[in-house]
Design an enzyme around this catalytic site. Structure first.
Site, PDB file in Angstrom:
ATOM      1  N   GLU A 156     -13.785 -32.362  55.217  1.00 40.43           N
ATOM      2  CA  GLU A 156     -13.551 -33.338  54.189  1.00 40.43           C
ATOM      3  C   GLU A 156     -14.217 -34.838  54.662  1.00 40.43           C
ATOM      4  O   GLU A 156     -13.566 -35.984  54.961  1.00 40.43           O
ATOM      5  CB  GLU A 156     -11.966 -33.879  54.037  1.00 40.43           C
ATOM      6  CG  GLU A 156     -11.241 -32.461  53.669  1.00 40.43           C
ATOM      7  CD  GLU A 156      -9.644 -32.504  53.343  1.00 40.43           C
ATOM      8  OE1 GLU A 156      -9.402 -33.684  53.447  1.00 40.43           O
ATOM      9  OE2 GLU A 156      -9.177 -31.645  53.030  1.00 40.43           O
ATOM     10  N   GLU A 262      -9.631 -22.354  50.184  1.00 36.55           N
ATOM     11  CA  GLU A 262      -8.368 -22.809  50.168  1.00 36.55           C
ATOM     12  C   GLU A 262      -7.843 -22.760  48.719  1.00 36.55           C
ATOM     13  O   GLU A 262      -7.063 -23.607  48.319  1.00 36.55           O
ATOM     14  CB  GLU A 262      -8.281 -24.305  50.784  1.00 36.55           C
ATOM     15  CG  GLU A 262      -8.565 -24.589  52.096  1.00 36.55           C
ATOM     16  CD  GLU A 262      -8.372 -26.063  52.556  1.00 36.55           C
ATOM     17  OE1 GLU A 262      -7.506 -26.612  52.055  1.00 36.55           O
ATOM     18  OE2 GLU A 262      -8.934 -26.353  53.673  1.00 36.55           O
TER      19      GLU A 262
END
Length: 326
Positions: A156, A262
């Site tokens: 991220e 995910e």
């Protein structure tokens, strides 16, 4: 009296075997086995000691999934809460569980701005942060060397406009923290696949998707050893995304593989889940899919009911649709 005793024994045996019945049922239609039969490496899920020690949850993991990602136990706040003081209880549990049950492991995650101890966030000196970064990556990876298929080395690091996030790593080291992280990781475990991982990479024309691909292409051209891009794929319902095209955009950056890391989808519709599975099947560099949990009971988005098993661990229509599609 004999009939009552027999009945009582039957009920006791049935109760004790509830988890194994689930395991047997799922083993006959394992998503992982079906997905691998299509040429992919794994269909996995996430977990940690809390969920993996739930016998019903564990039975499904053992029967249905071929890969595990630690949900929280390998993040920096869990592994090095104080400088130089490492704690591996949770991570060891997951790695040992995976080894005992023949599951591949995706290590998650080494460098992330979130769940980061305050002592790291407070570093302002370039040499200090470089040393801390290298030591953390080296210590964690060395412990599990040879046991982890792939590592999310950085996680991220992009803003929605495709620029780099202003984290402590970027603020102190600039873009060079990416090179430091990947070169350190490669030196520790040359056999592990090294990934950069992020969310909202679900549309090919989105600025973040293009920014990721452009940066990775540049970094690879500079010799930075990035093997893969992970697309988290936390999705809303309704299919207003183009996962196949997005994966192709990411794959065009020069990485050797991409993965859905995910996955969860609000509402868990059969159509949405099958579309995502087919997207990975259609992209040659997409090696696997990891769903972010087994049951809605333990999902971080439990109100959205986004997983393949409901809160009572029963398979949803989406589960059966994937099996049928495969």
């Amino acid at each position: 009296m004999v009939r009552l005793t027999v009945l009582a024994g039957f009920l006791l045996t049935s109760a004790a075997c509830s988890a194994c019945v689930i395991g047997e049922r799922q083993a006959a239609s394992s998503i992982n086995n079906a997905f691998k039969a299509k040429g992919k490496k794994y269909f996995g899920t996430c977990g940690d000691q809390g969920t993996l020690s739930d016998s019903t949850n564990s039975a499904i993991v053992k029967a249905d999934f071929g890969q595990l990602t630690p949900e929280n136990s390998m993040k920096w706040d869990a592994t090095e809460p104080n400088r130089g003081q490492f704690s591996f209880g949770g991570a060891d549990y997951l790695v040992n569980y995976a080894a005992s049950n023949g599951k591949m492991i995706r290590g998650h995650t080494l460098v992330w701005h979130s769940q980061l101890p305050g002592w790291v966030q407070g570093i302002t000196d370039k040499n200090t942060l470089t040393s801390v970064l290298k030591n953390h990556i080296t210590t964690v990876m060395q412990r599990y060397k040879g046991k982890v298929y792939a590592w999310d080395v950085v996680n991220e690091i992009f803003n929605e406009d495709g620029s780099l996030r202003k984290s402590v790593f970027y603020n102190v080291l600039g873009e060079d923290f990416v090179r430091i992280a990947f070169e350190t990781a490669r030196s520790v475990d040359p056999q592990a696949k090294l990934y950069i991982n992020d969310y909202n990479l679900d549309n090919a024309n989105y600025a973040k998707t293009k920014g990721m691909a452009d940066h990775v292409r540049k970094w690879i051209s500079q010799g930075i050893p990035i093997d893969g891009i992970g697309s988290q794929t936390h999705l809303g319902s309704g299919g207003s995304w183009t996962v196949k095209d997005a994966l192709n955009t990411l794959a065009s950056s020069g990485v050797s593989e991409v993965a859905i890391t995910e996955l969860d989808i609000a509402g868990a519709s059969s159509t949405d889940y099958v579309n995502v599975v087919n997207a990975c099947l259609s992209v040659s560099k997409c090696v696997g899919i990891t769903v972010w949990g087994v049951s809605d009971k333990y999902s971080w988005r439990s109100n959205d009911k986004p997983l393949l098993f409901d809160s009572n661990f029963q398979p949803k229509a989406a589960y059966n649709a994937i099996i049928s599609a495969l």
